[in-house]
Design an enzyme around this catalytic site. Structure first.
Site, short mmCIF file in Angstrom:
data_model
loop_
_atom_site.label_atom_id
_atom_site.label_comp_id
_atom_site.label_asym_id
_atom_site.label_seq_id
_atom_site.Cartn_x
_atom_site.Cartn_y
_atom_site.Cartn_z
N PRO A 1 1.27 4.15 8.34
CA PRO A 1 2.45 4.46 9.17
C PRO A 1 2.07 4.87 10.59
CG PRO A 1 2.51 5.67 7.07
CD PRO A 1 1.16 5.05 7.18
N GLU B 1 -2.85 10.35 0.00
CA GLU B 1 -2.43 10.87 1.31
C GLU B 1 -3.00 10.04 2.46
OE1 GLU B 1 -0.16 13.38 1.55
OE2 GLU B 1 -0.17 13.04 -0.62
N ARG C 1 3.19 -18.24 6.96
CA ARG C 1 4.22 -19.22 7.27
C ARG C 1 4.11 -19.78 8.69
NH1 ARG C 1 8.26 -17.44 10.22
NH2 ARG C 1 9.80 -18.97 9.56
N ASP D 1 7.29 -20.17 19.69
CA ASP D 1 6.33 -19.91 20.75
C ASP D 1 6.44 -18.48 21.23
OD1 ASP D 1 8.06 -19.91 23.33
OD2 ASP D 1 8.67 -21.72 22.24
C1 4GO Z 1 1.66 1.74 5.32
C2 4GO Z 1 1.02 2.50 4.36
C3 4GO Z 1 3.63 3.01 5.00
C4 4GO Z 1 2.97 2.00 5.65
C5 4GO Z 1 1.74 3.51 3.76
C6 4GO Z 1 3.67 1.20 6.70
N1 4GO Z 1 3.03 3.74 4.10
N2 4GO Z 1 4.80 1.71 7.19
N3 4GO Z 1 1.21 4.35 2.84
O1 4GO Z 1 3.20 0.16 7.06
C7 4GO Z 1 -1.65 6.15 3.36
C8 4GO Z 1 -1.47 6.33 1.90
C9 4GO Z 1 -0.92 4.96 3.78
C10 4GO Z 1 -0.33 5.50 1.50
C11 4GO Z 1 -0.15 4.49 2.58
#
Ligand code: 4GO
Length: 242
Positions: A88, A115, A153, A168
């Site tokens: 995230p 985590e 894709r 493009d």
């Molecule tokens: C990616 C990994 C959300 C995303 C995640 C995302 N959550 N929004 N969770 O792309 C760390 C432990 C990352 C769980 C994972």
């Protein structure tokens, strides 16, 4: 294009990447998806992939050694690769990132759990960190699948589009126009008559008008960035019924 996926849940990838156009692209050899179990690269007798966080706190953190061992094991097994951690905290994935990634020959997608992953993996062993959206998932696996799908894709031949001018980098994104198929009357609900008129130019203009209208009402952020042609402005002024 080769996708290498590092995960502690390899079986999550079987069905989603075996169906549909991605599955067909794999069968035809246009893409390869290689899934690696991070646990296979542990060296302790309990095959631990996670440990308690330094400094204390909730949950567990993924250990660096098995992930880095997996990265090193696949290093020489193909062309130069770009490695991406799903998190995230990464930059937000969009169509432009998908388009750039589709030009590469090998992509490594690292999926964390718990985590998160020890920060040294992100800092010293990955080229990029990507988030598929502003929400938290239980792991990076679904994000990796989203990236494989969106990138695959765009590879010439995957959708039957040998030419790749389709999407493009210059055209600003507009939402798609509405689509209809048979039956013409579904439980009393009809189809916009313009789609039955047979005039391709009239239909093209109606679709463009619908696309622009939808973008304006549903995605004002995208609409604000559009460079409207004189025709686009005319289409937006019309009543929209064709
Ligand atoms: C990616 C990994 C959300 C995303 C995640 C995302 N959550 N929004 N969770 O792309 C760390 C432990 C990352 C769980 C994972």
């Amino acid at each position: 294009m080769i996708f290498e996926i590092l995960t502690i849940f390899p079986s999550m990838f079987s069905s989603p990447l075996e169906e549909g156009m991605v599955g067909k692209a794999r069968d035809r050899g246009l893409i390869q998806v290689r899934v690696h179990n991070i646990r296979d690269f542990t060296e302790d007798k309990h095959h631990m992939t996670d440990d308690r966080p330094f400094g204390g706190g909730e949950g567990m953190v993924m250990k660096p050694e098995p992930i880095v061992a997996a990265l090193r094991a696949i290093e020489g097994s193909g062309p130069a690769a770009r490695s991406i951690l799903l998190t995230p905290q990464g930059r937000l994935f969009d169509q432009d990132i998908a388009r750039r990634l589709s030009l590469l020959s090998r992509l490594v997608l690292i999926c964390g759990r718990y985590e998160g992953v020890d920060e040294r993996v992100a800092q010293y062993f990955t080229d990029d960190q990507i988030s598929i959206g502003d929400y938290v998932l239980t792991g990076g696996e679904l994000g990796a699948m989203v990236i494989v799908d969106a990138v695959a894709r765009l590879i010439p031949g995957v959708l039957g589009n040998e030419g790749s001018a389709l999407e493009d980098s210059f055209s600003r994104p507009v939402l798609e126009h509405p689509q209809y198929t048979r039956p013409r009357d579904f439980e009393g609900m009809g189809v916009p008559p313009v789609l039955l008129c047979g005039n391709h130019e009239t239909i093209r203009r109606w679709r463009r008008g619908q696309a622009l209208r939808r973008t304006r009402t549903r995605r004002p952020d995208l609409f604000a960035r559009l460079e409207l042609s004189p025709e686009d402005r005319r289409l937006l002024e019309e009543n929209g019924d064709g």
